[in-house]
Enzyme design. Structure first.
Site, PDB file in Angstrom:
ATOM      1  N   THR A   1       0.856  -1.196   0.000  1.00 28.52           N
ATOM      2  CA  THR A   1       0.000   0.000   0.000  1.00 28.52           C
ATOM      3  C   THR A   1       0.891   1.244   0.000  1.00 28.52           C
ATOM      4  O   THR A   1       0.663   2.193  -0.761  1.00 28.52           O
ATOM      5  CB  THR A   1      -0.925  -0.016   1.239  1.00 28.52           C
ATOM      6  OG1 THR A   1      -1.771  -1.165   1.143  1.00 28.52           O
ATOM      7  CG2 THR A   1      -1.772   1.239   1.320  1.00 28.52           C
TER       8      THR A   1
ATOM      9  N   ASN B   1      -6.123  -9.436  -7.651  1.00 31.32           N
ATOM     10  CA  ASN B   1      -6.168 -10.173  -6.391  1.00 31.32           C
ATOM     11  C   ASN B   1      -7.458 -10.956  -6.202  1.00 31.32           C
ATOM     12  O   ASN B   1      -7.489 -11.964  -5.518  1.00 31.32           O
ATOM     13  CB  ASN B   1      -5.959  -9.232  -5.201  1.00 31.32           C
ATOM     14  CG  ASN B   1      -6.764  -7.957  -5.307  1.00 31.32           C
ATOM     15  OD1 ASN B   1      -6.683  -7.243  -6.306  1.00 31.32           O
ATOM     16  ND2 ASN B   1      -7.544  -7.661  -4.287  1.00 31.32           N
TER      17      ASN B   1
ATOM     18  N   SER C   1       4.723  -7.088  -2.103  1.00 27.47           N
ATOM     19  CA  SER C   1       4.404  -7.240  -0.682  1.00 27.47           C
ATOM     20  C   SER C   1       4.890  -8.603  -0.207  1.00 27.47           C
ATOM     21  O   SER C   1       4.576  -9.625  -0.835  1.00 27.47           O
ATOM     22  CB  SER C   1       2.890  -7.136  -0.485  1.00 27.47           C
ATOM     23  OG  SER C   1       2.568  -7.273   0.874  1.00 27.47           O
TER      24      SER C   1
ATOM     25  N   HIS D   1       4.060 -10.391   2.429  1.00 28.83           N
ATOM     26  CA  HIS D   1       3.139 -11.360   3.048  1.00 28.83           C
ATOM     27  C   HIS D   1       2.280 -12.116   2.044  1.00 28.83           C
ATOM     28  O   HIS D   1       1.554 -13.037   2.413  1.00 28.83           O
ATOM     29  CB  HIS D   1       2.281 -10.685   4.131  1.00 28.83           C
ATOM     30  CG  HIS D   1       1.174  -9.793   3.643  1.00 28.83           C
ATOM     31  ND1 HIS D   1      -0.135 -10.218   3.612  1.00 28.83           N
ATOM     32  CD2 HIS D   1       1.164  -8.513   3.225  1.00 28.83           C
ATOM     33  CE1 HIS D   1      -0.907  -9.208   3.188  1.00 28.83           C
ATOM     34  NE2 HIS D   1      -0.133  -8.167   2.948  1.00 28.83           N
TER      35      HIS D   1
ATOM     36  N   THR E   1      13.938   4.128   9.950  1.00 30.46           N
ATOM     37  CA  THR E   1      14.781   2.941  10.162  1.00 30.46           C
ATOM     38  C   THR E   1      14.097   1.722   9.556  1.00 30.46           C
ATOM     39  O   THR E   1      12.905   1.505   9.739  1.00 30.46           O
ATOM     40  CB  THR E   1      15.027   2.737  11.674  1.00 30.46           C
ATOM     41  OG1 THR E   1      15.666   3.919  12.144  1.00 30.46           O
ATOM     42  CG2 THR E   1      15.916   1.532  11.940  1.00 30.46           C
TER      43      THR E   1
ATOM     44  N   CYS F   1      -9.457  -6.558   2.500  1.00 30.55           N
ATOM     45  CA  CYS F   1      -9.674  -5.244   3.101  1.00 30.55           C
ATOM     46  C   CYS F   1     -11.131  -4.836   3.005  1.00 30.55           C
ATOM     47  O   CYS F   1     -11.570  -3.922   3.670  1.00 30.55           O
ATOM     48  CB  CYS F   1      -8.784  -4.200   2.436  1.00 30.55           C
ATOM     49  SG  CYS F   1      -8.421  -4.580   0.755  1.00 30.55           S
TER      50      CYS F   1
HETATM   51  N1  PLP Z   1      -2.065  -4.723  -4.220  1.00 33.85           N
HETATM   52  C1  PLP Z   1      -2.703  -5.902  -4.333  1.00 33.85           C
HETATM   53  C2  PLP Z   1      -3.020  -6.424  -5.692  1.00 33.85           C
HETATM   54  C3  PLP Z   1      -3.060  -6.616  -3.195  1.00 33.85           C
HETATM   55  O1  PLP Z   1      -3.707  -7.787  -3.316  1.00 33.85           O
HETATM   56  C4  PLP Z   1      -2.739  -6.083  -1.927  1.00 33.85           C
HETATM   57  C5  PLP Z   1      -3.172  -6.789  -0.690  1.00 33.85           C
HETATM   58  O2  PLP Z   1      -4.264  -7.309  -0.610  1.00 33.85           O
HETATM   59  C6  PLP Z   1      -2.066  -4.850  -1.867  1.00 33.85           C
HETATM   60  C7  PLP Z   1      -1.743  -4.200  -3.033  1.00 33.85           C
HETATM   61  C8  PLP Z   1      -1.696  -4.229  -0.561  1.00 33.85           C
HETATM   62  O3  PLP Z   1      -0.637  -4.952   0.025  1.00 33.85           O
HETATM   63  P1  PLP Z   1      -0.204  -4.664   1.538  1.00 33.85           P
HETATM   64  O4  PLP Z   1      -1.076  -5.526   2.379  1.00 33.85           O
HETATM   65  O5  PLP Z   1       1.238  -5.082   1.594  1.00 33.85           O
HETATM   66  O6  PLP Z   1      -0.368  -3.228   1.782  1.00 33.85           O
END
Ligand code: PLP
Length: 387
Positions: free
Chosen positions: A72, A151, A203, A205, A241, A329
């Site tokens: 993000t 996603n 990202s 995770h 940091t 989200c």
């Molecule tokens: N972009 C996409 C396509 C995602 O699926 C996600 C997370 O769901 C993000 C951005 C945001 O990632 P982060 O959780 O690292 O902010």
């Protein structure tokens, strides 16, 4: 009851190798990476190792990787830098209609400041048309932002073609091209250096690394205005940091993803196809959303006529099966998926859709269990909807 986790596009479990590397570093590395003494240098060396690992996964130069707190932040950083760098006649952002909220909301913030946001439509199958994108570009376009893979549906976009379309002009004169590769990384081969992009976001995770660390990959020579200002970390590109343990874990996760890319793609696709074969055979009134020939290996988005996806999700959860009815989200809200609506699904269809995403730790037995559970649950939820 141990959970059957089919929500790997929301987040993924840490790989043990990643956890071990983070654990070892937690007790071994004490210095601030910006300190010039030996303990600082040790910490800095660990960050630089991770930078090489992340860069390698996406075909970038290590010097192009800027660590951030998440994707993000990486997406917002790219948009800020693109807007700050744009000439005064460029005041338009072109973003995908099915993009992630982190892009859409960042773009909306610029709209509140008087910029225009143009939405690139997606087709019924979830894809973009390079010619349509080219037609939407104008000399007012400051930024083109695209998802490498969606996603929610897993739709893979033809990024090389789309980038070529968006790059009608030389990089210095044309719009900034940003690609969100969060869902593509670790599932598709990525070659940042070959595409002529300005930036790309990642990202940790989403690929079995830790939560709360991401990266912006920024092409060499692109003028850059930082989003976070302060100390000189990340060569002045991102103050603060560094998240040392997160970055170390991110690096190991990328190295594993690179080594296992082909094997994972094959395994995930087999599990996903097993699931779809079972669902489509055992439950009438189901449709797969997206083009099956151009979908992420691990993702299955399904409309199940007559169900409320949120209710079915809850029923599955009670049985220990974790799936998603849209982006993580957006969970907790009853809004239907903006991605499915952008593809032209009706409200009822969008509400009747679930996303299954497989990953490390999922096996055939678990998929069989879900296939066995679903018909009864669907019948119950459909019955409840009729009452
Ligand atoms: N972009 C996409 C396509 C995602 O699926 C996600 C997370 O769901 C993000 C951005 C945001 O990632 P982060 O959780 O690292 O902010």
């Amino acid at each position: 009851m141990s959970a059957i986790y089919l929500d790997h596009n929301a987040t993924t479990p840490l790989r043990p190798e990643v956890a071990e590397a983070m654990h070892a570093a937690a007790s071994r590395l004490v210095g601030n990476p910006s300190s010039t003494h030996r303990l600082g240098a040790q910490t800095r060396a660990a960050i630089e190792r991770a930078r090489v690992q992340v860069a390698s996964l996406v075909g970038a130069d290590p010097a192009e990787v800027i660590f951030t707190s998440c994707a993000t932040e990486a997406n917002a950083t790219a948009i800020v830098a693109a807007c700050a760098d744009a000439s005064p006649r460029r005041r338009e952002l072109l973003v995908g209609a099915a993009d992630h909220a982190s892009i859409l909301e960042s773009a909306a913030a610029w709209e509140e400041r008087g910029w225009s946001v143009v939405s690139a439509p997606v087709a019924r199958q979830g894809g973009f048309d390079p010619d349509a994108l080219r037609a939407q570009l104008s000399e007012r376009t400051a930024l083109v932002s695209l998802l490498w893979a969606n996603n929610e549906t897993g739709a893979i976009h033809p990024i090389a073609e789309l980038c070529a379309a968006a790059k009608a002009e030389e990089r210095a004169a044309g719009p900034w091209i940003h690609v969100d590769a969060v869902q593509a990384a670790g599932k598709l081969p990525l070659a940042f250096g070959e595409l002529g992009l300005h930036s790309l976001s990642l990202s940790a995770h989403k690929l079995n690394g830790p939560k709360g660390v991401g990266a912006l990959v920024l092409a060499r020579g692109v003028p850059f205005v930082p989003f976070l200002r302060g100390g000189p970390q990340e060569r002045g590109h991102r103050a603060g940091t560094e998240n040392l343990l997160g970055i170390i874990g991110f690096g190991v996760a990328c190295a594993l993803a690179e080594d296992e890319l082909a094997a994972r793609a094959e395994r995930y696709a087999a599990l996903r196809d097993q699931l779809w074969a079972g669902i489509s055979k055992r439950i009438a009134g189901t449709r797969r959303n997206g083009d099956p020939h151009s979908t992420l290996c691990n993702t299955l988005n399904v409309t199940i006529d007559g169900v409320d996806g949120a209710v079915l999700l809850e029923a599955l959860d009670l049985e220990g099966v974790c799936v998603s009815a849209g982006a993580a989200c957006a969970s907790g809200s009853s809004d239907p998926s903006h991605v499915l609506l952008a593809m032209g699904l009706g409200l009822a269809e969008a509400r009747a859709s679930l996303r299954f995403s497989v990953g490390v730790g999922v096996d055939e037995r678990q998929i069989e269990r879900v296939i066995a559970l679903l018909p009864d649950l669907v019948q119950r939820v459909r019955g409840g909807a009729r009452q």
